[in-house]
Scaffold this active site. Structure first.
Site, PDB file in Angstrom:
ATOM      1  N   ASP A 124       0.791  -1.246   0.000  1.00 59.90           N
ATOM      2  CA  ASP A 124       0.000   0.000   0.000  1.00 59.90           C
ATOM      3  C   ASP A 124       0.824   1.296   0.000  1.00 59.90           C
ATOM      4  O   ASP A 124       0.550   2.214   0.794  1.00 59.90           O
ATOM      5  CB  ASP A 124      -0.989   0.001   1.179  1.00 59.90           C
ATOM      6  CG  ASP A 124      -2.018  -1.126   1.080  1.00 59.90           C
ATOM      7  OD1 ASP A 124      -1.949  -1.928   0.123  1.00 59.90           O
ATOM      8  OD2 ASP A 124      -2.896  -1.203   1.960  1.00 59.90           O
ATOM      9  N   ASP A 129      -4.618  -0.805  -2.066  1.00 61.47           N
ATOM     10  CA  ASP A 129      -5.934  -0.681  -1.443  1.00 61.47           C
ATOM     11  C   ASP A 129      -6.820  -0.012  -2.511  1.00 61.47           C
ATOM     12  O   ASP A 129      -6.436   1.028  -3.075  1.00 61.47           O
ATOM     13  CB  ASP A 129      -5.785   0.211  -0.193  1.00 61.47           C
ATOM     14  CG  ASP A 129      -6.737  -0.144   0.935  1.00 61.47           C
ATOM     15  OD1 ASP A 129      -7.105  -1.329   1.064  1.00 61.47           O
ATOM     16  OD2 ASP A 129      -7.101   0.769   1.702  1.00 61.47           O
ATOM     17  N   LYS A 158      -6.938  -4.969  -3.503  1.00 60.42           N
ATOM     18  CA  LYS A 158      -7.779  -5.538  -2.439  1.00 60.42           C
ATOM     19  C   LYS A 158      -8.741  -4.474  -1.948  1.00 60.42           C
ATOM     20  O   LYS A 158      -8.513  -3.281  -2.173  1.00 60.42           O
ATOM     21  CB  LYS A 158      -6.900  -6.035  -1.287  1.00 60.42           C
ATOM     22  CG  LYS A 158      -6.095  -4.910  -0.664  1.00 60.42           C
ATOM     23  CD  LYS A 158      -5.044  -5.398   0.282  1.00 60.42           C
ATOM     24  CE  LYS A 158      -4.215  -4.264   0.827  1.00 60.42           C
ATOM     25  NZ  LYS A 158      -4.994  -3.264   1.582  1.00 60.42           N
ATOM     26  N   CYS A 187      -2.449  -3.170   7.335  1.00 62.97           N
ATOM     27  CA  CYS A 187      -2.270  -4.017   6.157  1.00 62.97           C
ATOM     28  C   CYS A 187      -0.978  -4.823   6.181  1.00 62.97           C
ATOM     29  O   CYS A 187      -0.953  -5.964   5.715  1.00 62.97           O
ATOM     30  CB  CYS A 187      -2.415  -3.176   4.897  1.00 62.97           C
ATOM     31  SG  CYS A 187      -4.139  -2.624   4.715  1.00 62.97           S
ATOM     32  N   HIS A 213     -10.723   0.788  -3.069  1.00 66.69           N
ATOM     33  CA  HIS A 213     -12.105   0.776  -2.593  1.00 66.69           C
ATOM     34  C   HIS A 213     -13.071   1.492  -3.540  1.00 66.69           C
ATOM     35  O   HIS A 213     -12.758   2.577  -4.050  1.00 66.69           O
ATOM     36  CB  HIS A 213     -12.198   1.493  -1.247  1.00 66.69           C
ATOM     37  CG  HIS A 213     -11.386   0.880  -0.144  1.00 66.69           C
ATOM     38  ND1 HIS A 213     -11.483  -0.444   0.214  1.00 66.69           N
ATOM     39  CD2 HIS A 213     -10.471   1.425   0.706  1.00 66.69           C
ATOM     40  CE1 HIS A 213     -10.662  -0.679   1.228  1.00 66.69           C
ATOM     41  NE2 HIS A 213     -10.026   0.433   1.547  1.00 66.69           N
ATOM     42  N   HIS A 269     -10.714   6.808   1.620  1.00 62.21           N
ATOM     43  CA  HIS A 269      -9.317   6.701   1.165  1.00 62.21           C
ATOM     44  C   HIS A 269      -9.230   5.675   0.037  1.00 62.21           C
ATOM     45  O   HIS A 269     -10.063   4.775  -0.062  1.00 62.21           O
ATOM     46  CB  HIS A 269      -8.393   6.288   2.328  1.00 62.21           C
ATOM     47  CG  HIS A 269      -8.695   4.904   2.835  1.00 62.21           C
ATOM     48  ND1 HIS A 269      -9.730   4.633   3.701  1.00 62.21           N
ATOM     49  CD2 HIS A 269      -8.127   3.701   2.555  1.00 62.21           C
ATOM     50  CE1 HIS A 269      -9.770   3.346   3.953  1.00 62.21           C
ATOM     51  NE2 HIS A 269      -8.825   2.741   3.260  1.00 62.21           N
TER      52      HIS A 269
HETATM   53  C1  VGL Z   1      -4.955   0.398   5.558  1.00 54.43           C
HETATM   54  C2  VGL Z   1      -6.585   1.216   6.943  1.00 54.43           C
HETATM   55  C3  VGL Z   1      -7.523   1.118   5.938  1.00 54.43           C
HETATM   56  C4  VGL Z   1      -3.525   0.009   5.379  1.00 54.43           C
HETATM   57  C5  VGL Z   1      -5.877   0.283   4.540  1.00 54.43           C
HETATM   58  O1  VGL Z   1      -3.033   0.046   4.229  1.00 54.43           O
HETATM   59  O2  VGL Z   1      -2.877  -0.336   6.386  1.00 54.43           O
HETATM   60  N1  VGL Z   1      -5.320   0.845   6.759  1.00 54.43           N
HETATM   61  N2  VGL Z   1      -7.153   0.658   4.742  1.00 54.43           N
HETATM   62 ZN    ZN Z   2      -8.543   0.706   3.140  1.00 55.28          ZN
END
Ligand code: VGL
Ligand code: ZN
Length: 206
Positions: free
Chosen positions: A9, A47, A106, A151, A49, A81
């Site tokens: 990420d 990430d 993901k 993550c 979404h 995010h």
């Molecule tokens: C993450 C919170 C929400 C991460 C991703 O990459 O650690 N944390 N989505």
């Molecule tokens: Zn996330």
């Protein structure tokens, strides 16, 4: 031994100015670039979404940080995010592109969060990363990125469950630390589960 580097990420929203900026997150980019040049296979996780994702506080009209039950799982509500196609979801422009890099996304299912690069939080669906790594004959993983206590942690714990020898590159990670001490506990949890904690300069002969 066949080692793969997993960069978790490294996206704009987790970096300074981003929607969910991880303190000092920018400090890991140089380490990611230095290590990427030394591996035959690099996996970048993203990430990813939809805007109606139920891990977003805005989709419940609740405050960020509220904890709810989401389809049977405890869910910490985040700011919006890494919305698909947005700038925040893109990888840092400071990350150098290298050959043999594969991206795994993901968090597409709005009904469940997905911290791990392998499975969603309920272990109900699989990203395909485990099988991919096996077809590429990987048996050792080096994991680094953001965020240590979310993550990165869940990626490492799933990697260990799947039988990979898993190194956690400590200086290549930064955490959110919603509650002070979360990062320390995450490191301990990963170590207790069998991860080998190392510093990037200690990595030899991959
Ligand atoms: C993450 C919170 C929400 C991460 C991703 O990459 O650690 N944390 N989505
Ligand atoms: Zn996330």
């Amino acid at each position: 031994m066949n080692a793969t580097l997993i960069l978790v990420d490294l996206q704009n929203d987790f970096l300074p100015g981003g929607a969910l900026a991880v303190p000092e997150g920018e400090d890991v980019i140089d380490i990611a670039n230095a290590l990427s040049a030394r591996f035959d296979l690099i996996v970048k996780t993203q990430d990813w979404h939809p805007s109606n994702h139920k891990s977003f506080a805005s989709n419940h009209a609740l405050d960020v940080g509220t904890i709810i039950d989401l389809n049977g799982l405890t869910q910490f509500l985040w700011p919006d995010h890494c919305v698909q196609q947005s700038f925040g979801a893109q990888f840092s422009a400071d990350l150098v592109d290298v050959e043999n890099t594969v991206v795994f996304q993901k968090g597409e299912n709005p009904e469940t969060d997905s911290y791990s690069a392998f499975f969603d939080n309920g272990h109900r669906s699989d990203t395909g990363l485990g099988d991919f790594l096996k077809t590429r004959k990987t048996d050792v993983l080096y994991v680094m990125g953001l965020a240590t206590d979310y993550c990165v942690k869940f990626t490492v714990l799933d990697a260990l469950k799947l039988g990979f020898k898993t190194y956690l590159v400590v200086d290549g990670c930064r955490g959110v630390d919603v509650n002070p001490g979360d990062v320390e506990s995450a490191l301990q949890e990963m170590e207790d589960a069998g991860a080998i904690l190392i510093l990037s300069h200690e990595i030899k002969n991959v």
